[in-house]
Design a protein around this motif. Structure first.
Motif: not given
Length: 690
Positions: A203-207, A217-227, A295-296, A369-379
């Motif tokens: 789990k620590v390794g995954f973290l 930037a990764y987070n923004k791209n992940a959100a766009e991919r999800k959409m 998330t943490l 809510g979880r790291l597995d979601d791969g993203l966080v939603v910010t304003p």
């Protein structure tokens, strides 16, 4: 015990290391501190992680060993130095690690100490330097029970450790955790406890792998991919997307508040406001780092299965607004409309709420809510997704939100609906924020009051009311795109004669206004009549009998609206052609109200030049929010051809029934006049004021 204060003791004598190593064109390297009390197992955990993670991507450091390496004489010599010089070498050690990470591109994991606190001393002292707080991007804290640490220390055969009681270790540990949380939130550092839910090496390794790859930037791209996945999943050609916030928008409840209330009830802890309020009230605010930190916090409190059980319990306490449920059920019967919940809250909770309402196959959720979601939603992610849909995907966007966190998303949408809840539970700061933003850059939201007995926000002139069950509103949501109906006289000889003085730079003021009026009269009689039609009425003939005369169809029920100020002269010409029509000036859409459209069959919007079409779109949207069936004719001297053919504005305008365009000339040259070239300045001789 008084909290200690760390001090910036870096001096500038020749033995002091320079810590300014950051190349200005490189991103800050990911450097993870592994903290915990002496004897909590940092060295052992570092060895485990070295076996778990790739040496190609990660570098592993024992902080004490690095300090020893940069200190002449090593740690033994360090003990005899003043605190100021000790801090200099601590700074040099962390600077060395930072520089190596810049050079290699690796992520560092550094085992280190935060403070020391002998049991006989009233206060401990910090060994955390400003350089540490400037360098670390993440800190993991080994949250081992004090009794176990005491046992480990007692049985440690590799090093001699002073005997420390478990109660003192517990006090020391509690102080470190509180201080680290506080400092991390003041220095943009993500902090988490490695307690049972996160304690395993895997789990620590995954973290840590997540820490290495995840960025804003990764987070923004992940959100766009999800959409994009959501848009691609259904059948049919998508034209419209409804984007909805969740907490206090879909329902009155807030999933985050309910979640932590549930945790508190299970643990029997004293009532408090929960950790999220403290987090978002910190200097992190509502930033990307703040939502990653949230998330943490969720990861710390429960493993996946337990977390899902908590989410289910929370979902059962949430009741969606019926008007929104009904709207979303209508989406299920279409192929060209999608509905997506984009929430800063807990994805799993809202998926379960939607499933409860039979909407899980219709409405998808983007959230964290979880790291597995791969993203966080910010304003900012909410706003970026609305812009992505509207600009990159050329889709029409309705946005629903309730708070300042939704404001940028609402501003980015084609149509914005503010959900106004009960006064005691709705956002207190939203009203002020709305007051500051309404009218800027064409932002004209509406509000829906849910539940129906709640009082509206602000005044309903600036923030008009809309019912989600209203047929006019539903028609606007589910409208289909079609090509715009345009009549123009570009190649006609009469138009060439009329447009010549309009383009002549030597003509301005009263003379130019007369030219515009003549053009308006021509467009009204030659083209508007083709769209609206004419009707016969009796006139006295010169030979003494009654004859048929002709006028605009329903001329007395026609409203001519010049878009101020450039549209006024041409509008007077239109009015000369249709003298029975009502005339009403408008500078912004809200200058038109229900009473102006009452008993009106046709509204003629008049402007001298339609360049991007943004203003026309805002007026049309506003008129359609007041009346779904009134005929709208836009009259202009010049219209940019893409505005009514291929642009995003054209697609948005193409959703409205009963809309037509009349132009003296279509132009491929998109030119926005400024100063002496501005049509309004030329019409009213105000070029000297530009």
């Amino acid at each position: 015990m008084e909290p200690y204060k760390y001090c910036d003791n870096r001096s500038h004598h020749e033995d002091s290391p320079s810590t300014k190593v950051e190349p200005t064109d490189c991103p800050k390297p990911v450097i993870i501190g592994l903290y915990g009390l002496p004897g909590s197992g940092k060295t052992a955990r570092l060895a485990e992680l070295k076996a778990e993670l790739s040496n190609d991507e990660f570098a592993f450091y024992d902080g004490s060993a690095v300090i020893a390496a940069v200190t002449p004489g090593g740690l033994k010599a360090l003990q005899n130095l003043t605190e100021e010089v000790k801090n200099n070498y601590r700074e040099r050690a962390i600077a060395k690690i930072k520089q190596e990470c810049y050079n290699t591109g690796k992520t560092a994991i550094v085992a280190g100490h935060f403070m020391f606190w002998p049991e006989d001393d009233e206060n401990g002292w910090s060994v955390c330097t400003p350089g540490d707080l400037d360098t670390y991007t993440h800190i993991l804290y080994l949250d081992v029970p004090a009794e176990l640490i005491a046992k480990y220390r007692l049985n440690d055969n590799k090093r001699s450790r002073p005997n420390v009681s478990a109660p003192h270790l517990a006090k020391w540990q509690a102080f470190e955790k509180n201080e680290l949380r506080h400092l991390c939130r003041h220095h943009d550092i993500l902090f988490t406890l490695l307690s049972p839910p996160l304690a395993s090496v895997s789990k620590v390794g995954f973290l840590i792998r997540d820490f290495r790859t995840h960025s804003e930037a990764y987070n923004k791209n992940a959100a766009e991919r999800k959409m994009l996945e959501i848009l691609a999943a259904g059948s049919g050609n998508v034209e419209t997307v409804i984007v909805l916030d969740a907490d206090k928008t879909l329902a009155q409840e807030d999933s985050g508040v309910l979640f932590w209330e549930h945790i508190r009830a299970l643990s029997g802890a004293a009532e408090d406001s929960g950790p999220l309020k403290a987090l978002f009230s910190s200097p992190l605010g509502y930033s990307y780092i703040a939502f990653r930190q949230a998330t943490l916090l969720y990861e710390e409190v429960a493993e996946n299965a337990e977390f899902e059980a908590y989410c289910q319990a929370v979902a059962l306490k949430i009741r969606m607004h019926r008007d929104i449920v009904n709207l979303l059920h209508l989406v299920r019967g279409t192929r060209h409309v999608r509905a997506v919940v984009v929430t800063c809250g807990i994805r799993s909770v809202w998926e379960k709420v939607l499933e409860k309402e039979g909407l899980s196959s219709t409405v998808k959720v983007i959230g964290g809510g979880r790291l597995d979601d791969g993203l966080v939603v910010t304003p900012s992610v909410k706003a970026e997704l609305a812009n992505y849909l509207r600009i990159a995907r050329n889709l029409y966007v309705f946005a629903f939100g309730d708070s300042p966190l939704d404001l940028e998303m609402l501003k980015a949408a084609d149509q914005a609906v503010v959900v106004t809840g009960e006064e005691k539970t709705r956002s207190k700061s939203m009203e002020k924020k709305l007051a500051e933003e309404i009218g800027k850059n064409g932002f004209h939201p509406r509000q829906t009051v849910l539940p129906a007995f709640a009082t509206p926000r602000m005044d309903t002139t600036r923030l008009p009311l809309v019912r989600l069950t209203d047929q006019n509103f539903l028609a606007s949501v589910f409208a289909r795109y079609k090509n715009l109906y345009v009549l123009h006289a570009t190649d006609r000889p009469a138009a060439k004669l009329l447009m010549t003085p309009m383009r002549d730079a030597s003509i301005s003021g009263s003379a130019l206004r007369k030219v515009h009026a003549r053009a308006g009269f021509y467009l009204a009689t030659e083209l508007c009549t083709q769209i609206i039609g004419v009707e016969a009425y009796p006139v006295p003939h010169v030979q003494g009998h009654q004859a048929d005369g002709y006028r605009l169809l329903h001329e007395e029920a026609t409203l001519i609206v010049p878009l101020m100020r450039g549209g006024e002269p041409m509008a007077f010409g239109v009015n000369d052609a249709f003298p029975l029509a009502m005339f009403h000036h408008a500078k912004v859409p809200c200058d038109l109200q229900h009473e102006h459209l009452e008993d009106t069959a046709t509204i003629i919007l008049v402007d001298s030049v339609v360049n991007t079409g943004k203003s026309i779109l805002q007026f049309v949207q506003h008129i359609r929010s007041l009346n779904a069936t009134i005929c709208i004719v836009v009259v202009a001297g010049v219209i940019h051809s893409q505005t009514i053919s291929t642009s995003r504005i054209a697609r948005a305008l193409g959703r409205f029934d009963g809309l037509s365009f009349v132009a003296l000339r279509l132009s491929d040259n998109q030119f926005t006049g400024r100063g002496t070239t501005d049509t309004g300045n030329r019409l009213f001789n105000s070029v000297h004021m530009a």
